[in-house]
Design a protein around this motif. Structure first.
Motif, PDB file in Angstrom:
ATOM      1  N   GLU A  55     -30.683 -10.726  34.326  1.00  0.00           N
ATOM      2  CA  GLU A  55     -29.497  -9.802  34.036  1.00  0.00           C
ATOM      3  C   GLU A  55     -28.556  -9.873  35.480  1.00  0.00           C
ATOM      4  OE1 GLU A  55     -29.131  -6.790  36.045  1.00  0.00           O
ATOM      5  OE2 GLU A  55     -31.246  -6.910  37.060  1.00  0.00           O
ATOM      6  N   ASP A  56     -27.251  -9.686  35.454  1.00  0.00           N
ATOM      7  CA  ASP A  56     -26.507 -10.106  36.597  1.00  0.00           C
ATOM      8  C   ASP A  56     -26.095  -8.831  37.547  1.00  0.00           C
ATOM      9  OD1 ASP A  56     -24.728  -8.574  35.177  1.00  0.00           O
ATOM     10  OD2 ASP A  56     -23.096 -10.190  34.912  1.00  0.00           O
ATOM     11  N   GLU A  57     -27.134  -7.945  37.592  1.00  0.00           N
ATOM     12  CA  GLU A  57     -26.740  -6.714  38.493  1.00  0.00           C
ATOM     13  C   GLU A  57     -26.460  -7.102  39.985  1.00  0.00           C
ATOM     14  OE1 GLU A  57     -28.664  -2.411  39.712  1.00  0.00           O
ATOM     15  OE2 GLU A  57     -29.832  -3.873  38.613  1.00  0.00           O
ATOM     16  N   PHE A  58     -27.336  -8.010  40.425  1.00  0.00           N
ATOM     17  CA  PHE A  58     -26.961  -8.559  41.814  1.00  0.00           C
ATOM     18  C   PHE A  58     -26.599  -9.922  42.107  1.00  0.00           C
ATOM     19  CE2 PHE A  58     -30.599  -5.474  41.749  1.00  0.00           C
ATOM     20  CZ  PHE A  58     -30.248  -4.606  42.285  1.00  0.00           C
ATOM     21  N   THR A  59     -26.144 -10.453  40.734  1.00  0.00           N
ATOM     22  CA  THR A  59     -25.869 -11.856  40.880  1.00  0.00           C
ATOM     23  C   THR A  59     -24.337 -11.834  40.167  1.00  0.00           C
ATOM     24  OG1 THR A  59     -26.876 -12.376  39.007  1.00  0.00           O
ATOM     25  CG2 THR A  59     -27.930 -12.939  41.301  1.00  0.00           C
ATOM     26  N   ASN A  60     -23.601 -10.958  39.892  1.00  0.00           N
ATOM     27  CA  ASN A  60     -22.483 -11.054  39.159  1.00  0.00           C
ATOM     28  C   ASN A  60     -21.392 -11.720  39.499  1.00  0.00           C
ATOM     29  OD1 ASN A  60     -20.895 -10.250  36.850  1.00  0.00           O
ATOM     30  ND2 ASN A  60     -19.825  -8.653  38.096  1.00  0.00           N
ATOM     31  N   GLY A  61     -20.863 -12.754  38.881  1.00  0.00           N
ATOM     32  CA  GLY A  61     -19.862 -13.522  39.329  1.00  0.00           C
ATOM     33  C   GLY A  61     -20.136 -14.641  40.048  1.00  0.00           C
ATOM     34  N   ASN A  62     -21.456 -15.003  40.382  1.00  0.00           N
ATOM     35  CA  ASN A  62     -22.070 -16.007  41.252  1.00  0.00           C
ATOM     36  C   ASN A  62     -22.541 -17.205  40.200  1.00  0.00           C
ATOM     37  OD1 ASN A  62     -21.569 -14.603  43.529  1.00  0.00           O
ATOM     38  ND2 ASN A  62     -23.404 -13.675  43.434  1.00  0.00           N
ATOM     39  N   SER A  63     -22.559 -18.422  41.030  1.00  0.00           N
ATOM     40  CA  SER A  63     -23.057 -19.532  40.307  1.00  0.00           C
ATOM     41  C   SER A  63     -24.798 -19.381  40.697  1.00  0.00           C
ATOM     42  CB  SER A  63     -22.703 -20.862  41.067  1.00  0.00           C
ATOM     43  OG  SER A  63     -23.554 -21.986  40.314  1.00  0.00           O
ATOM     44  N   ILE A  64     -25.348 -19.354  39.591  1.00  0.00           N
ATOM     45  CA  ILE A  64     -26.747 -18.876  39.677  1.00  0.00           C
ATOM     46  C   ILE A  64     -27.698 -19.869  38.738  1.00  0.00           C
ATOM     47  CG2 ILE A  64     -26.811 -16.514  40.289  1.00  0.00           C
ATOM     48  CD1 ILE A  64     -26.701 -15.502  37.824  1.00  0.00           C
ATOM     49  N   PHE A  65     -28.881 -19.548  38.671  1.00  0.00           N
ATOM     50  CA  PHE A  65     -29.772 -20.733  37.826  1.00  0.00           C
ATOM     51  C   PHE A  65     -30.863 -19.938  37.215  1.00  0.00           C
ATOM     52  CE2 PHE A  65     -31.352 -20.663  42.271  1.00  0.00           C
ATOM     53  CZ  PHE A  65     -32.859 -20.405  42.020  1.00  0.00           C
TER      54      PHE A  65
END
Length: 269
Positions: A177-187
């Motif tokens: 889930e994107d709570e701490f990575t919202n809007g980032n390029s992640i993997f």
């Protein structure tokens, strides 16, 4: 030397006496429960018209194979009142060939079986595409296992939940889930000591609802915490979102969800 010979002799006796009949312990058996596996997956670039739902019953402990249910009435109904019937093709599999997937549209699952009506409602969740795959040799306890990172760009304007599936010889599932990575390029991340150069790994990213994320989170927590010791507390039953409208106490196992999917195959270098 005599002591060593005695050990060998005793070991042979133990092996010989161990060749006894297998004894099956009589276990208490509960009434079989209905299991509805209703994952509607729409792969990017495809029509998504053909979809499958699997219905079965739980089986006794010593039985293997699917306890298929082939005489249910199954359909999906969209919020636009489109009706998509699923026909039985045997072995508990029900197939629709005219499904119309629309992102963010609500769909209701309706299953009529053995005098009970089962229902669940979900929204078809979108997903971003996979951007790239990067590998390295820094994974695992040894720090030398292959690790695979599948990158994607999380949208900044929405709260998103993801299911990753990595398919080698076995399937490995990861949820994010994107709570701490919202809007980032992640993997999405995968590492296994058995991965070798030349292996082809299937990678999927699926958009899922928050409710389904929480359902999978609880399942993963129970599997991870229960080590099967003799005094281990048995996991509690994890209920899905499918409700028995006729007899609410006789709820089924399984979950109804709809996900857009992006996937690719990656060959380990």
């Amino acid at each position: 030397m005599k002591r060593f010979a005695t050990y060998i002799y005793c070991g042979m006796i133990m092996l010989l006496t161990a060749c006894e009949d297998v004894v099956q312990v009589d276990l208490d058996e509960s009434e079989p429960k209905l299991v509805i596996e209703a994952s509607i997956l729409w792969e990017k670039g495809s029509s998504g018209n053909t979809q499958n739902i699997i219905i079965s019953k739980t089986s006794p402990f010593y039985e293997s194979g699917r306890n298929a249910v082939n005489n249910a009435q199954v359909r999906l109904i969209s919020s636009e009142n489109e009706v998509f019937p699923f026909e039985s093709s045997g072995d508990g599999v029900y197939t629709a060939t005219n499904f119309n997937p629309v992102i963010n549209r609500e769909y209701k699952l309706v299953v009529d079986y053995d005098g009970s009506l089962y229902e669940a409602t979900e929204v078809l969740k979108s997903v971003v595409g996979l951007d790239s795959v990067v590998q390295s040799r820094a994974g695992g306890f040894s720090g030398e296992d292959y690790e695979i990172k599948a990158y994607y760009q999380d949208p900044a304007e929405t709260e998103d939940f993801y299911l990753f599936k990595f398919q080698n010889e076995l399937s490995n599932l990861e949820i994010y889930e994107d709570e701490f990575t919202n809007g980032n390029s992640i993997f999405g991340y995968y590492s296994d000591e058995d991965i070798e150069a030349g292996d082809e790994i299937g990678i999927q990213i699926q958009g899922i609802s928050e409710d389904y994320y929480q359902y999978l989170y609880i399942l993963r927590s129970q599997v991870g915490n229960n080590q099967g010791g003799p005094f281990e507390t048995m996991p509690a039953t994890v209920r899905g979102n499918i409700i028995n409208k006729t007899q609410p106490e006789n709820f089924p196992f399984g979950y109804f969800r709809l996900s857009e999917v992006d996937k690719l195959n990656y060959t380990v270098q």
